[in-house]
Design a protein around this motif. Structure first.
Motif, mmCIF file in Angstrom:
data_model
loop_
_atom_site.group_PDB
_atom_site.id
_atom_site.type_symbol
_atom_site.label_atom_id
_atom_site.label_comp_id
_atom_site.label_asym_id
_atom_site.label_seq_id
_atom_site.Cartn_x
_atom_site.Cartn_y
_atom_site.Cartn_z
ATOM 1 N N TYR B 34 0.966 -0.890 0.108
ATOM 2 C CA TYR B 34 0.001 -0.306 0.057
ATOM 3 C C TYR B 34 0.731 0.763 0.072
ATOM 4 O O TYR B 34 0.531 2.434 -0.801
ATOM 5 C CB TYR B 34 -0.651 0.088 1.295
ATOM 6 C CG TYR B 34 -2.284 -0.860 0.975
ATOM 7 C CD1 TYR B 34 -2.506 -2.067 0.277
ATOM 8 C CD2 TYR B 34 -3.524 -0.627 1.797
ATOM 9 C CE1 TYR B 34 -3.679 -2.435 0.200
ATOM 10 C CE2 TYR B 34 -4.662 -1.332 1.682
ATOM 11 C CZ TYR B 34 -4.845 -2.233 0.453
ATOM 12 O OH TYR B 34 -5.419 -2.409 1.280
ATOM 13 N N GLN B 37 1.639 3.078 -3.361
ATOM 14 C CA GLN B 37 0.311 2.931 -4.099
ATOM 15 C C GLN B 37 -0.516 3.916 -3.926
ATOM 16 O O GLN B 37 -0.527 4.732 -2.625
ATOM 17 C CB GLN B 37 -0.244 1.615 -4.220
ATOM 18 C CG GLN B 37 0.738 0.871 -5.990
ATOM 19 C CD GLN B 37 -0.123 -0.451 -5.363
ATOM 20 O OE1 GLN B 37 -0.509 -1.024 -6.171
ATOM 21 N NE2 GLN B 37 0.441 -1.573 -4.839
ATOM 22 N N ASN B 43 -10.879 -1.708 -4.256
ATOM 23 C CA ASN B 43 -8.989 -2.127 -5.347
ATOM 24 C C ASN B 43 -8.182 -2.327 -6.410
ATOM 25 O O ASN B 43 -8.244 -2.876 -6.609
ATOM 26 C CB ASN B 43 -9.633 -3.891 -5.014
ATOM 27 C CG ASN B 43 -9.320 -4.930 -4.033
ATOM 28 O OD1 ASN B 43 -8.813 -4.873 -3.126
ATOM 29 N ND2 ASN B 43 -9.561 -5.855 -4.461
ATOM 30 N N PHE B 45 -5.706 -0.100 -7.380
ATOM 31 C CA PHE B 45 -4.432 0.741 -7.140
ATOM 32 C C PHE B 45 -3.586 1.668 -8.201
ATOM 33 O O PHE B 45 -3.746 0.750 -9.064
ATOM 34 C CB PHE B 45 -3.507 -0.403 -6.413
ATOM 35 C CG PHE B 45 -4.054 -0.796 -5.035
ATOM 36 C CD1 PHE B 45 -4.224 -0.329 -3.731
ATOM 37 C CD2 PHE B 45 -4.606 -1.798 -5.403
ATOM 38 C CE1 PHE B 45 -4.560 -0.827 -2.534
ATOM 39 C CE2 PHE B 45 -6.011 -2.583 -3.886
ATOM 40 C CZ PHE B 45 -5.337 -1.759 -2.867
#
Lengths: 93, 288
Positions: B34, B37, B43, B45
Motif C-alpha cells: 500500500y 501505491q 480495490n 491501485f
C-alpha cells in the motif's frame, strides 16, 4: 484464493523475494557452518551472523529513508551505499 | 556424549510460524504494498513509487508527532521505572500484606485501555470530575480540554497510574528471588541500605528491569486508546501522538498510501529503539 486485496506489485514482490532468499541463504550457511559464528567486533558486543544481517537490513532501511529525505527519489545510490554498509557490517561488526 | 540432531522438531514450530504469518507477516507485506501505491477504494491501485515516503519525511505534522511521542516515552520511563522500583522495594515480603499488595497492584492492569481513558476523562472534568472539581475548588486553574500542559499532565498521570503496577510486579518478582544469604553477607559486612540496593538488589533485578523498560517503552511509544479517549489528540494537536495521527490519516481521511508509508517509518523507529535498548542492556549484563 484471491490476493488482490494485498495489492501486489512487481517491485514489492521482488523486495520480499530478496528478503526470503537472504533468509534461505542464511539457513544454508548455518547448515554448513553451524553456531552462527559469534564474535565481538567494532560495536564491542557479541554478534552472530544473524545479528549482522539484522543490523545490515535495519541500517539499509534507514539509509534509504535518509537518502530519500535529504537527497532525492533516485534510490540506486542508496542501494549501493546499503550494500557497502552490509559488507562493512559483516566484516567488522 | 554425541549430540543427537533431530530436525523433525522444527515441525512443532510450524503452527506458530503459520500464526505469525497470518497475524504479522501478511499484514506487514500488505502495508508495504500500500505504501507505494494510491487507492480510491474498490480495490483499484495506482503506482506512486516513493512519493508517500517523501511526503511523510518532509511533513512537519509527522516530525511533531514523533517528537511528542519520544518526549512522552522518555517521561513515562523516567517516572515509572524509578517509582516501580521504589514501590517494589517497600512492599512486604511476608504475611497477609503480600497478597493485599499484589492484588492492589494487579487491579489497574486488569482494566481495559478504553475504560481507563473514560475513567480519567470523567475524573479530570472540571464540572463533575472528582479531580477536576477538587482542583477548581482549591483554586488551581486546571482544564485538560483547554490547556495543553494540563492535557499532558493528565495523560502522563493516567499512564503512570495504569502501568507502574507492571514495573512493580516485575521488580517484586526479581526481588523475592534473591536468596537470604546475600542479605546476611551484606549485614555481616555492615553494608548500608543504599549499598544493599546498589550491589545486591539492582543487579539481581537487571533482567526483569530490561523486560520492564522494553515493554514500557514499546507500549508508551505505541500508545493510542487512552489519550484518544481523554483528549482526542487535543487541545489542538498537543497530545496527538504518532498512532493517533496514523489513525486520523488512515481511517479519518482514508489516505491509505501515506498512512502505510507512515506505519513503516513508525515501525522502523520502534524496531531500532527497541534493538538499541535491548542490546545496550544485555551487553552490559554480559560484561558483568
Amino acid at each position: 484464493m484471491n490476493f488482490s486485496w494485498m495489492a501486489w506489485t512487481l517491485p514489492t514482490a521482488l523486495f520480499f523475494l530478496t528478503i526470503l532468499l537472504l533468509l534461505v541463504g542464511m539457513s544454508i550457511w548455518e547448515y554448513f557452518a553451524p553456531g552462527g559464528a559469534p564474535r565481538v567486533g567494532l560495536l564491542r558486543f557479541e554478534t552472530t551472523r544473524g545479528d549482522r544481517l539484522f543490523i545490515s537490513l535495519l541500517g539499509a532501511a534507514f539509509i534509504h529513508l535518509a537518502w530519500l529525505g535529504l537527497v532525492g527519489p533516485n534510490l540506486w545510490w542508496a542501494l549501493a551505499l546499503s550494500i557497502l554498509y552490509a559488507v562493512i557490517v559483516f566484516r567488522t561488526v | 556424549m554425541e549430540k543427537t540432531w533431530n530436525n523433525k522438531a522444527w515441525f512443532l514450530v510450524l503452527p506458530v510460524l503459520l500464526l505469525v504469518a497470518f497475524s504479522a507477516v501478511i499484514p506487514l507485506m500488505t502495508v508495504v504494498n500500500y505504501s507505494v501505491q494510491d487507492t480510491f477504494g474498490n480495490n483499484q491501485f495506482f503506482w506512486a513509487g516513493t512519493d508517500w515516503f517523501d511526503d511523510i519525511l518532509h511533513s512537519d505534522r509527522f516530525w511533531q508527532a514523533l517528537q511528542r511521542n519520544l518526549l512522552f516515552s522518555f517521561i513515562i520511563l523516567a517516572l515509572e521505572i524509578p517509582l516501580g522500583i521504589f514501590i517494589a522495594l517497600n512492599m512486604p515480603r511476608k504475611g497477609i500484606g503480600v497478597s493485599v499488595c499484589l492484588v492492589l497492584m494487579a487491579l489497574p492492569l486488569l482494566i481495559p485501555w478504553n475504560v481507563v481513558g473514560t475513567i480519567w476523562q470523567v475524573f479530570g472534568r472540571v464540572d463533575i470530575g472528582l479531580l477536576g472539581r477538587t482542583l477548581a475548588i482549591l483554586g488551581v486553574d486546571y482544564n485538560y480540554v483547554r490547556d495543553p500542559i494540563d492535557a499532558w499532565i493528565t495523560v502522563i498521570v493516567m499512564d503512570v497510574w495504569h502501568w507502574t503496577s507492571l514495573v512493580v510486579l516485575l521488580c517484586y518478582a526479581g526481588l523475592v528471588s534473591i536468596p537470604d544469604a546475600y542479605y546476611q553477607a551484606a549485614k555481616i559486612d555492615g553494608a548500608s541500605r543504599f549499598s544493599v540496593f546498589r550491589y545486591i538488589q539492582l543487579p539481581k533485578m537487571k533482567r526483569v528491569l530490561l523486560i520492564a523498560v522494553l515493554l514500557r517503552f514499546m507500549d508508551s511509544f505505541m500508545i493510542y486508546t487512552e489519550p484518544f479517549v481523554v483528549t482526542g489528540g487535543g487541545p489542538g494537536n498537543s497530545t496527538t501522538f504518532l498512532s493517533i495521527d496514523l489513525v486520523k490519516m488512515a481511517v479519518g481521511q482514508f489516505d491509505l498510501g501515506p498512512a502505510a508509508a507512515m506505519s513503516i517509518v513508525y515501525f522502523l523507529i520502534i524496531l531500532l529503539l527497541s534493538w538499541v535498548f535491548y542490546t545496550v542492556m544485555t551487553s552490559r549484563d554480559a560484561e558483568n
